[in-house]
Write a protein that holds these residues in place. Structure first.
Motif, PDB file in Angstrom:
ATOM      1  N   ASP A  36      40.921  62.212  35.561  1.00  0.00           N
ATOM      2  CA  ASP A  36      41.801  61.694  34.512  1.00  0.00           C
ATOM      3  C   ASP A  36      40.966  60.904  33.512  1.00  0.00           C
ATOM      4  OD1 ASP A  36      43.745  60.559  32.913  1.00  0.00           O
ATOM      5  OD2 ASP A  36      45.084  60.074  34.577  1.00  0.00           O
ATOM      6  N   ASP A  37      40.776  61.453  32.314  1.00  0.00           N
ATOM      7  CA  ASP A  37      39.955  60.781  31.295  1.00  0.00           C
ATOM      8  C   ASP A  37      40.592  59.479  30.832  1.00  0.00           C
ATOM      9  OD1 ASP A  37      38.120  62.778  31.460  1.00  0.00           O
ATOM     10  OD2 ASP A  37      38.713  63.800  29.612  1.00  0.00           O
ATOM     11  N   ASP A  38      41.907  59.460  30.720  1.00  0.00           N
ATOM     12  CA  ASP A  38      42.587  58.233  30.277  1.00  0.00           C
ATOM     13  C   ASP A  38      42.419  57.114  31.303  1.00  0.00           C
ATOM     14  OD1 ASP A  38      43.450  59.473  27.951  1.00  0.00           O
ATOM     15  OD2 ASP A  38      45.329  60.164  28.865  1.00  0.00           O
ATOM     16  N   ALA A  39      42.528  57.451  32.573  1.00  0.00           N
ATOM     17  CA  ALA A  39      42.347  56.442  33.620  1.00  0.00           C
ATOM     18  C   ALA A  39      40.914  55.930  33.643  1.00  0.00           C
ATOM     19  CB  ALA A  39      42.720  57.025  34.982  1.00  0.00           C
ATOM     20  N   CYS A  40      39.955  56.817  33.376  1.00  0.00           N
ATOM     21  CA  CYS A  40      38.551  56.399  33.359  1.00  0.00           C
ATOM     22  C   CYS A  40      38.263  55.479  32.169  1.00  0.00           C
ATOM     23  CB  CYS A  40      37.647  57.633  33.317  1.00  0.00           C
ATOM     24  SG  CYS A  40      35.910  57.279  33.627  1.00  0.00           S
ATOM     25  N   LYS A  41      38.844  55.791  31.017  1.00  0.00           N
ATOM     26  CA  LYS A  41      38.674  54.910  29.852  1.00  0.00           C
ATOM     27  C   LYS A  41      39.291  53.535  30.110  1.00  0.00           C
ATOM     28  CE  LYS A  41      38.471  58.504  26.283  1.00  0.00           C
ATOM     29  NZ  LYS A  41      39.151  59.073  25.091  1.00  0.00           N
ATOM     30  N   LYS A  42      40.407  53.526  30.792  1.00  0.00           N
ATOM     31  CA  LYS A  42      41.033  52.252  31.143  1.00  0.00           C
ATOM     32  C   LYS A  42      40.176  51.471  32.120  1.00  0.00           C
ATOM     33  CE  LYS A  42      45.396  50.321  32.848  1.00  0.00           C
ATOM     34  NZ  LYS A  42      46.762  50.649  33.373  1.00  0.00           N
ATOM     35  N   ALA A  43      39.530  52.178  33.050  1.00  0.00           N
ATOM     36  CA  ALA A  43      38.661  51.511  34.028  1.00  0.00           C
ATOM     37  C   ALA A  43      37.420  50.926  33.365  1.00  0.00           C
ATOM     38  CB  ALA A  43      38.265  52.487  35.122  1.00  0.00           C
ATOM     39  N   GLN A  44      36.981  51.509  32.252  1.00  0.00           N
ATOM     40  CA  GLN A  44      35.829  50.964  31.533  1.00  0.00           C
ATOM     41  C   GLN A  44      36.106  49.588  30.959  1.00  0.00           C
ATOM     42  OE1 GLN A  44      34.775  53.925  28.617  1.00  0.00           O
ATOM     43  NE2 GLN A  44      33.534  55.108  30.053  1.00  0.00           N
ATOM     44  N   GLN A  45      37.372  49.294  30.674  1.00  0.00           N
ATOM     45  CA  GLN A  45      37.723  48.003  30.089  1.00  0.00           C
ATOM     46  C   GLN A  45      37.409  46.855  31.031  1.00  0.00           C
ATOM     47  OE1 GLN A  45      38.798  47.910  26.905  1.00  0.00           O
ATOM     48  NE2 GLN A  45      38.754  50.152  26.825  1.00  0.00           N
ATOM     49  N   THR A  46      37.567  47.084  32.327  1.00  0.00           N
ATOM     50  CA  THR A  46      37.323  46.032  33.328  1.00  0.00           C
ATOM     51  C   THR A  46      36.129  46.354  34.223  1.00  0.00           C
ATOM     52  OG1 THR A  46      38.904  47.111  34.822  1.00  0.00           O
ATOM     53  CG2 THR A  46      39.756  45.384  33.373  1.00  0.00           C
ATOM     54  N   GLY A  47      35.419  47.437  33.911  1.00  0.00           N
ATOM     55  CA  GLY A  47      34.300  47.852  34.756  1.00  0.00           C
ATOM     56  C   GLY A  47      33.005  47.150  34.408  1.00  0.00           C
ATOM     57  N   ALA A  48      31.941  47.557  35.081  1.00  0.00           N
ATOM     58  CA  ALA A  48      30.610  46.996  34.872  1.00  0.00           C
ATOM     59  C   ALA A  48      29.640  48.133  34.583  1.00  0.00           C
ATOM     60  CB  ALA A  48      30.149  46.213  36.108  1.00  0.00           C
ATOM     61  N   PHE A  49      28.631  47.837  33.757  1.00  0.00           N
ATOM     62  CA  PHE A  49      27.685  48.853  33.309  1.00  0.00           C
ATOM     63  C   PHE A  49      26.267  48.466  33.723  1.00  0.00           C
ATOM     64  CE2 PHE A  49      31.342  49.390  30.660  1.00  0.00           C
ATOM     65  CZ  PHE A  49      31.389  50.741  30.343  1.00  0.00           C
ATOM     66  N   ARG A  70      24.478  43.523  35.667  1.00  0.00           N
ATOM     67  CA  ARG A  70      25.608  44.320  35.213  1.00  0.00           C
ATOM     68  C   ARG A  70      26.205  43.686  33.969  1.00  0.00           C
ATOM     69  NH1 ARG A  70      29.465  45.085  40.299  1.00  0.00           N
ATOM     70  NH2 ARG A  70      29.183  42.822  40.359  1.00  0.00           N
ATOM     71  N   HIS A  71      26.722  44.514  33.099  1.00  0.00           N
ATOM     72  CA  HIS A  71      27.280  44.039  31.834  1.00  0.00           C
ATOM     73  C   HIS A  71      28.703  44.570  31.670  1.00  0.00           C
ATOM     74  CE1 HIS A  71      22.898  43.907  31.369  1.00  0.00           C
ATOM     75  NE2 HIS A  71      23.098  42.916  30.524  1.00  0.00           N
ATOM     76  N   SER A  72      29.544  43.738  31.084  1.00  0.00           N
ATOM     77  CA  SER A  72      30.910  44.144  30.817  1.00  0.00           C
ATOM     78  C   SER A  72      30.963  44.999  29.552  1.00  0.00           C
ATOM     79  CB  SER A  72      31.808  42.913  30.660  1.00  0.00           C
ATOM     80  OG  SER A  72      31.418  42.167  29.507  1.00  0.00           O
ATOM     81  N   LEU A  73      32.104  45.608  29.319  1.00  0.00           N
ATOM     82  CA  LEU A  73      32.267  46.444  28.135  1.00  0.00           C
ATOM     83  C   LEU A  73      32.137  45.625  26.863  1.00  0.00           C
ATOM     84  CD1 LEU A  73      32.995  49.233  26.955  1.00  0.00           C
ATOM     85  CD2 LEU A  73      35.397  48.542  27.072  1.00  0.00           C
ATOM     86  N   LEU A  74      32.667  44.413  26.862  1.00  0.00           N
ATOM     87  CA  LEU A  74      32.576  43.554  25.685  1.00  0.00           C
ATOM     88  C   LEU A  74      31.126  43.175  25.388  1.00  0.00           C
ATOM     89  CD1 LEU A  74      34.058  41.977  23.486  1.00  0.00           C
ATOM     90  CD2 LEU A  74      34.311  40.079  25.104  1.00  0.00           C
ATOM     91  N   GLU A  75      30.372  42.845  26.426  1.00  0.00           N
ATOM     92  CA  GLU A  75      28.949  42.508  26.231  1.00  0.00           C
ATOM     93  C   GLU A  75      28.169  43.710  25.707  1.00  0.00           C
ATOM     94  OE1 GLU A  75      28.480  39.149  29.788  1.00  0.00           O
ATOM     95  OE2 GLU A  75      27.945  41.239  30.139  1.00  0.00           O
ATOM     96  N   LEU A  76      28.501  44.889  26.203  1.00  0.00           N
ATOM     97  CA  LEU A  76      27.802  46.095  25.766  1.00  0.00           C
ATOM     98  C   LEU A  76      28.128  46.427  24.316  1.00  0.00           C
ATOM     99  CD1 LEU A  76      25.897  48.280  26.691  1.00  0.00           C
ATOM    100  CD2 LEU A  76      27.835  49.556  27.590  1.00  0.00           C
ATOM    101  N   GLU A  77      29.369  46.244  23.923  1.00  0.00           N
ATOM    102  CA  GLU A  77      29.750  46.485  22.523  1.00  0.00           C
ATOM    103  C   GLU A  77      29.045  45.516  21.590  1.00  0.00           C
ATOM    104  OE1 GLU A  77      34.270  48.289  23.158  1.00  0.00           O
ATOM    105  OE2 GLU A  77      33.964  46.177  22.657  1.00  0.00           O
ATOM    106  N   ARG A  78      28.923  44.268  21.989  1.00  0.00           N
ATOM    107  CA  ARG A  78      28.200  43.289  21.173  1.00  0.00           C
ATOM    108  C   ARG A  78      26.726  43.653  21.062  1.00  0.00           C
ATOM    109  NH1 ARG A  78      30.652  37.605  23.666  1.00  0.00           N
ATOM    110  NH2 ARG A  78      32.767  37.798  22.761  1.00  0.00           N
ATOM    111  N   LEU A  79      26.155  44.120  22.160  1.00  0.00           N
ATOM    112  CA  LEU A  79      24.744  44.502  22.152  1.00  0.00           C
ATOM    113  C   LEU A  79      24.495  45.680  21.223  1.00  0.00           C
ATOM    114  CD1 LEU A  79      21.893  44.160  23.471  1.00  0.00           C
ATOM    115  CD2 LEU A  79      22.631  45.838  25.162  1.00  0.00           C
ATOM    116  N   LEU A  80      25.343  46.682  21.306  1.00  0.00           N
ATOM    117  CA  LEU A  80      25.183  47.848  20.445  1.00  0.00           C
ATOM    118  C   LEU A  80      25.381  47.487  18.979  1.00  0.00           C
ATOM    119  CD1 LEU A  80      27.068  50.538  22.576  1.00  0.00           C
ATOM    120  CD2 LEU A  80      24.602  50.301  22.269  1.00  0.00           C
TER     121      LEU A  80
END
Length: 235
Positions: A36-49, A70-80
């Motif tokens: 499920d692509d939608d469920a995976c995108k939702k999991a990225q919001q609270t996941g770790a990278f 590990r980095h959160s999605l918000l930290e990764l967006e700021r980095l990019l």
């Protein structure tokens, strides 16, 4: 005595059932994210990278061992954004596992070519300075990682390498497209689905290393009667 044995057996059964239940729950959750692509995108919001650069993981040194930050999605967006990259580059990430609390774990390589990036790859020295770590080859740092990080990073590296090597369809030559989780690639022209077949190198135990050393030492000390100084294992 019988009462004590009964209590011990119940406790053992309870912990076995709990471990099995946790494994089944995690497996079902990962299967849902892969399909499920939608469920995976939702999991990225609270996941770790976990971050990579040229298939080398980002590591930090702590007490004579390596740690994988590990980095959160918000930290990764700021980095990019700081390095002039589009946040869509996060779509190149792949799912590598999850925790017992169903926190999804992803891996993203910032050093490989991406169709979403303005530049081909981010500069390694600048990234290391910003992230306060170093991109180190996994084979050099594997024995200085804990068991969980070593397994996750090995899986992530193998999966990222597979996606980098299968960007085009072997039949049509057209670019393939990965799903959000990175569990497959699809050719839009003929709908052929490619699934990753990765072989993860697992760190051998001390006992296995000792057995290998004992066998090689015994082989080196053996002289074959017909070949003289050559090893018996190679005769």
């Amino acid at each position: 005595m019988f009462l004590y044995c009964g209590i011990a057996c119940r406790r053992k059964f309870f912990w076995c059932y709990r471990l099995l239940s946790t494994y089944v729950t995690k497996t079902r959750y990962l299967f849902e994210l892969k399909e499920d692509d939608d469920a995976c995108k939702k999991a990225q919001q609270t996941g770790a990278f976990y971050l990579f650069h040229g298939l080398a993981p980002l590591l930090q040194t702590s007490a004579h061992q390596y740690l994988a930050p590990r980095h959160s999605l918000l930290e990764l967006e700021r980095l990019l954004g700081k390095f002039g990259q589009d946040a869509q580059r996060i779509e190149d990430s792949v799912l590598i596992g999850c925790s017992e609390q169903q926190e999804a774990w992803f891996a993203l390589d910032l050093g490989l070519d991406s169709s979403f990036s303005i530049r081909a790859s981010l500069h390694k020295p600048e990234m290391e300075t910003e992230l306060k770590g170093s991109f180190i080859e996994l084979r050099k740092a594997l024995f200085q990682l804990n068991a969980r990080d070593a397994s996750l990073l090995s899986t992530a590296q193998a999966l990222l390498r597979w996606h980098d090597a299968h960007q085009f369809c072997s039949r049509s030559g057209q670019p393939t497209k990965k799903n959000v989780a990175g569990s497959k690639r699809v050719c839009p022209s003929n709908n052929i689905i490619y699934y990753p077949q990765v072989k993860v190198w697992k760190r051998p135990s001390v006992e296995k290393l000792q057995k290998r050393w004992d066998w090689r030492w015994k082989a080196c000390s053996t002289v074959h009667p017909s070949t003289g100084p050559f090893l018996a294992a190679h005769s």
